[in-house]
Each structure stands twice: as C-alpha cells, then as structure tokens.
Design a protein around this motif. Sequence first.
Motif, PDB file in Angstrom:
ATOM      1  N   ALA A  33      12.058  39.615  35.025  1.00  0.00           N
ATOM      2  CA  ALA A  33      11.034  38.162  35.281  1.00  0.00           C
ATOM      3  C   ALA A  33       9.599  38.649  35.159  1.00  0.00           C
ATOM      4  O   ALA A  33       9.219  39.843  35.739  1.00  0.00           O
ATOM      5  N   ILE A  34       8.812  37.837  34.894  1.00  0.00           N
ATOM      6  CA  ILE A  34       7.310  37.970  34.528  1.00  0.00           C
ATOM      7  C   ILE A  34       6.519  36.922  35.355  1.00  0.00           C
ATOM      8  O   ILE A  34       7.198  35.823  35.454  1.00  0.00           O
ATOM      9  N   GLY A  35       5.464  37.497  35.999  1.00  0.00           N
ATOM     10  CA  GLY A  35       4.799  36.236  36.773  1.00  0.00           C
ATOM     11  C   GLY A  35       3.349  36.519  36.660  1.00  0.00           C
ATOM     12  O   GLY A  35       2.754  37.413  36.273  1.00  0.00           O
ATOM     13  N   TRP A  36       2.638  35.340  37.070  1.00  0.00           N
ATOM     14  CA  TRP A  36       1.257  35.230  37.445  1.00  0.00           C
ATOM     15  C   TRP A  36       1.176  34.932  38.798  1.00  0.00           C
ATOM     16  O   TRP A  36       1.787  33.972  39.252  1.00  0.00           O
ATOM     17  N   PHE A  37       0.106  35.571  39.404  1.00  0.00           N
ATOM     18  CA  PHE A  37      -0.106  35.435  41.038  1.00  0.00           C
ATOM     19  C   PHE A  37      -1.772  35.182  41.000  1.00  0.00           C
ATOM     20  O   PHE A  37      -2.365  35.668  40.107  1.00  0.00           O
ATOM     21  N   ARG A  38      -2.021  34.755  42.116  1.00  0.00           N
ATOM     22  CA  ARG A  38      -3.425  34.459  42.150  1.00  0.00           C
ATOM     23  C   ARG A  38      -3.920  34.641  43.843  1.00  0.00           C
ATOM     24  O   ARG A  38      -3.008  34.613  44.521  1.00  0.00           O
ATOM     25  N   GLN A  39      -5.078  35.192  44.119  1.00  0.00           N
ATOM     26  CA  GLN A  39      -5.651  35.484  45.326  1.00  0.00           C
ATOM     27  C   GLN A  39      -7.173  34.915  45.440  1.00  0.00           C
ATOM     28  O   GLN A  39      -7.845  35.751  44.861  1.00  0.00           O
ATOM     29  N   ALA A  40      -7.252  33.851  46.147  1.00  0.00           N
ATOM     30  CA  ALA A  40      -8.743  33.401  46.273  1.00  0.00           C
ATOM     31  C   ALA A  40      -9.199  34.176  47.594  1.00  0.00           C
ATOM     32  O   ALA A  40      -8.517  34.416  48.369  1.00  0.00           O
ATOM     33  N   PRO A  41     -10.522  34.192  47.690  1.00  0.00           N
ATOM     34  CA  PRO A  41     -11.221  34.832  48.753  1.00  0.00           C
ATOM     35  C   PRO A  41     -10.676  34.243  50.080  1.00  0.00           C
ATOM     36  O   PRO A  41     -10.507  32.927  50.179  1.00  0.00           O
ATOM     37  N   GLY A  42     -10.154  35.044  50.990  1.00  0.00           N
ATOM     38  CA  GLY A  42      -9.851  34.576  52.421  1.00  0.00           C
ATOM     39  C   GLY A  42      -8.369  33.738  52.320  1.00  0.00           C
ATOM     40  O   GLY A  42      -7.827  33.218  53.477  1.00  0.00           O
ATOM     41  N   LYS A  43      -7.668  34.058  51.337  1.00  0.00           N
ATOM     42  CA  LYS A  43      -6.442  33.400  51.176  1.00  0.00           C
ATOM     43  C   LYS A  43      -5.332  34.320  50.760  1.00  0.00           C
ATOM     44  O   LYS A  43      -5.767  35.324  50.303  1.00  0.00           O
ATOM     45  N   GLU A  44      -4.217  34.165  51.101  1.00  0.00           N
ATOM     46  CA  GLU A  44      -3.147  34.740  50.766  1.00  0.00           C
ATOM     47  C   GLU A  44      -2.776  34.623  49.373  1.00  0.00           C
ATOM     48  O   GLU A  44      -2.898  33.760  48.780  1.00  0.00           O
ATOM     49  N   MET A  51       8.757  33.449  34.735  1.00  0.00           N
ATOM     50  CA  MET A  51       9.526  33.156  33.745  1.00  0.00           C
ATOM     51  C   MET A  51      10.586  34.227  33.956  1.00  0.00           C
ATOM     52  O   MET A  51      10.426  35.321  33.936  1.00  0.00           O
ATOM     53  N   SER A  52      11.758  33.541  34.153  1.00  0.00           N
ATOM     54  CA  SER A  52      12.913  34.575  34.293  1.00  0.00           C
ATOM     55  C   SER A  52      13.390  35.065  32.901  1.00  0.00           C
ATOM     56  O   SER A  52      13.016  34.622  32.000  1.00  0.00           O
ATOM     57  N   PHE A  53      14.026  36.235  33.147  1.00  0.00           N
ATOM     58  CA  PHE A  53      14.451  37.099  31.787  1.00  0.00           C
ATOM     59  C   PHE A  53      15.893  36.286  31.169  1.00  0.00           C
ATOM     60  O   PHE A  53      15.648  35.876  30.024  1.00  0.00           O
ATOM     61  N   GLY A  54      16.801  36.056  31.863  1.00  0.00           N
ATOM     62  CA  GLY A  54      17.859  35.758  31.316  1.00  0.00           C
ATOM     63  C   GLY A  54      17.829  34.350  30.566  1.00  0.00           C
ATOM     64  O   GLY A  54      18.047  34.113  29.138  1.00  0.00           O
ATOM     65  N   THR A  55      17.617  33.245  31.337  1.00  0.00           N
ATOM     66  CA  THR A  55      17.515  31.755  30.874  1.00  0.00           C
ATOM     67  C   THR A  55      15.954  31.580  30.176  1.00  0.00           C
ATOM     68  O   THR A  55      15.999  30.564  29.609  1.00  0.00           O
ATOM     69  N   GLY A  56      15.160  32.352  30.557  1.00  0.00           N
ATOM     70  CA  GLY A  56      13.649  31.787  30.076  1.00  0.00           C
ATOM     71  C   GLY A  56      13.387  30.573  30.995  1.00  0.00           C
ATOM     72  O   GLY A  56      12.215  30.127  30.544  1.00  0.00           O
ATOM     73  N   SER A  57      14.054  30.260  32.125  1.00  0.00           N
ATOM     74  CA  SER A  57      13.535  29.371  32.976  1.00  0.00           C
ATOM     75  C   SER A  57      12.245  29.651  33.548  1.00  0.00           C
ATOM     76  O   SER A  57      11.902  30.744  33.777  1.00  0.00           O
ATOM     77  N   SER A  63       0.610  22.875  42.391  1.00  0.00           N
ATOM     78  CA  SER A  63      -0.972  22.176  42.105  1.00  0.00           C
ATOM     79  C   SER A  63      -1.089  22.858  40.755  1.00  0.00           C
ATOM     80  O   SER A  63      -2.216  22.141  40.314  1.00  0.00           O
ATOM     81  N   VAL A  64      -0.451  23.637  39.822  1.00  0.00           N
ATOM     82  CA  VAL A  64      -0.725  23.602  38.592  1.00  0.00           C
ATOM     83  C   VAL A  64       0.161  23.204  37.566  1.00  0.00           C
ATOM     84  O   VAL A  64       0.046  23.185  36.378  1.00  0.00           O
ATOM     85  N   LYS A  65       1.304  22.492  38.269  1.00  0.00           N
ATOM     86  CA  LYS A  65       2.131  21.967  37.186  1.00  0.00           C
ATOM     87  C   LYS A  65       1.542  20.849  36.183  1.00  0.00           C
ATOM     88  O   LYS A  65       0.747  19.910  36.678  1.00  0.00           O
ATOM     89  N   GLY A  66       1.872  20.949  34.886  1.00  0.00           N
ATOM     90  CA  GLY A  66       1.084  20.083  34.021  1.00  0.00           C
ATOM     91  C   GLY A  66      -0.028  20.573  33.316  1.00  0.00           C
ATOM     92  O   GLY A  66      -0.635  20.149  32.456  1.00  0.00           O
ATOM     93  N   ARG A  67      -0.651  21.519  33.941  1.00  0.00           N
ATOM     94  CA  ARG A  67      -1.821  22.206  33.768  1.00  0.00           C
ATOM     95  C   ARG A  67      -1.704  23.606  33.060  1.00  0.00           C
ATOM     96  O   ARG A  67      -2.616  23.878  32.394  1.00  0.00           O
ATOM     97  N   PHE A  68      -0.702  24.261  33.517  1.00  0.00           N
ATOM     98  CA  PHE A  68      -0.663  25.808  33.176  1.00  0.00           C
ATOM     99  C   PHE A  68       0.650  25.972  32.724  1.00  0.00           C
ATOM    100  O   PHE A  68       1.540  25.180  32.842  1.00  0.00           O
ATOM    101  N   ALA A  69       0.726  26.892  31.691  1.00  0.00           N
ATOM    102  CA  ALA A  69       1.953  27.229  31.078  1.00  0.00           C
ATOM    103  C   ALA A  69       1.834  28.765  30.610  1.00  0.00           C
ATOM    104  O   ALA A  69       1.229  29.384  30.418  1.00  0.00           O
ATOM    105  N   ILE A  70       3.165  29.316  31.146  1.00  0.00           N
ATOM    106  CA  ILE A  70       3.431  30.540  31.025  1.00  0.00           C
ATOM    107  C   ILE A  70       4.163  30.969  29.662  1.00  0.00           C
ATOM    108  O   ILE A  70       5.182  30.296  29.241  1.00  0.00           O
TER     109      ILE A  70
END
Length: 122
Positions: A33-44, A51-57, A63-70
């Motif tokens: 699986a591949i992923g994107w993570f983020r950390q804002a100041p003072g936040k976890e 995206m999973s490997f096998g199914t590509g799901s 909060s990013v649905k509809g705006r971000f795409a992997i």
Amino acid sequence: QVQLVESGGGLVQPGGSLRLSCLTSGFALGHYAIGWFRQAPGKEREGVSCMSFGTGSTYYLDSVKGRFAIIRDTVKQAWYLEMASLKPEDTAVYYCAAGASSCSGDWENAYWGPGTQVIVSS
C-alpha cells in the motif's frame, strides 16, 4: 537502500492546486500500500490518502474527499497527490509512505519520506 523523496510542496493561495510527487528507489513498489500523510504544527500526524496494492482501492480523509486524488505509477516507482481547492487548514508537512501490507496495516514500520511543506495562505 530504500529511499522515498517527496517534492512539489510550496506556498499556494486558498483555492489553488498543487501536485505532490513521491519518488522511490531500492524498493519494489508494486506489492505494498502507498499513502500520503500530513502533520500540521501542534497536531498529530493524520492519514490523508492511501491506495491498496491488490485492488487499487483508495482511501481519503473526509476533509479532502473530492479535492485530493492519489495516483500511482508503478513503472516510474512513484505516486502523486493531486490537491485542488486547497484550504488554509491543509497547511502541513506532507509525507509519503509505503510498505504497509494494506491501508489499514502497520505504517509505523513502513518506509517514509522526509516530508515536503505545503502552506496555503493568501
């Protein structure tokens, strides 16, 4: 030696777009699986997208649905995060990661990039 390197961060105005890239070497991307993570100041750190490997799901933080795409390019051993309609609350250091067996797997022991800063501000 496994390396992940992010690029594409920067300063963008609210409503703008950015494309983050994650290039890898020394790593067989196609089986994890591949992923994107983020950390804002003072936040976890939070998972932004995965995206999973096998199914590509895919998974997206609500909060990013509809705006971000992997997007994955196994030939180039790279993946990308297309970000649109950016908001000030998207400001964070963004990290790419790979090596978990699935999106719900163990990311702590995955491979991580050093991060790229995204600042959304007018």
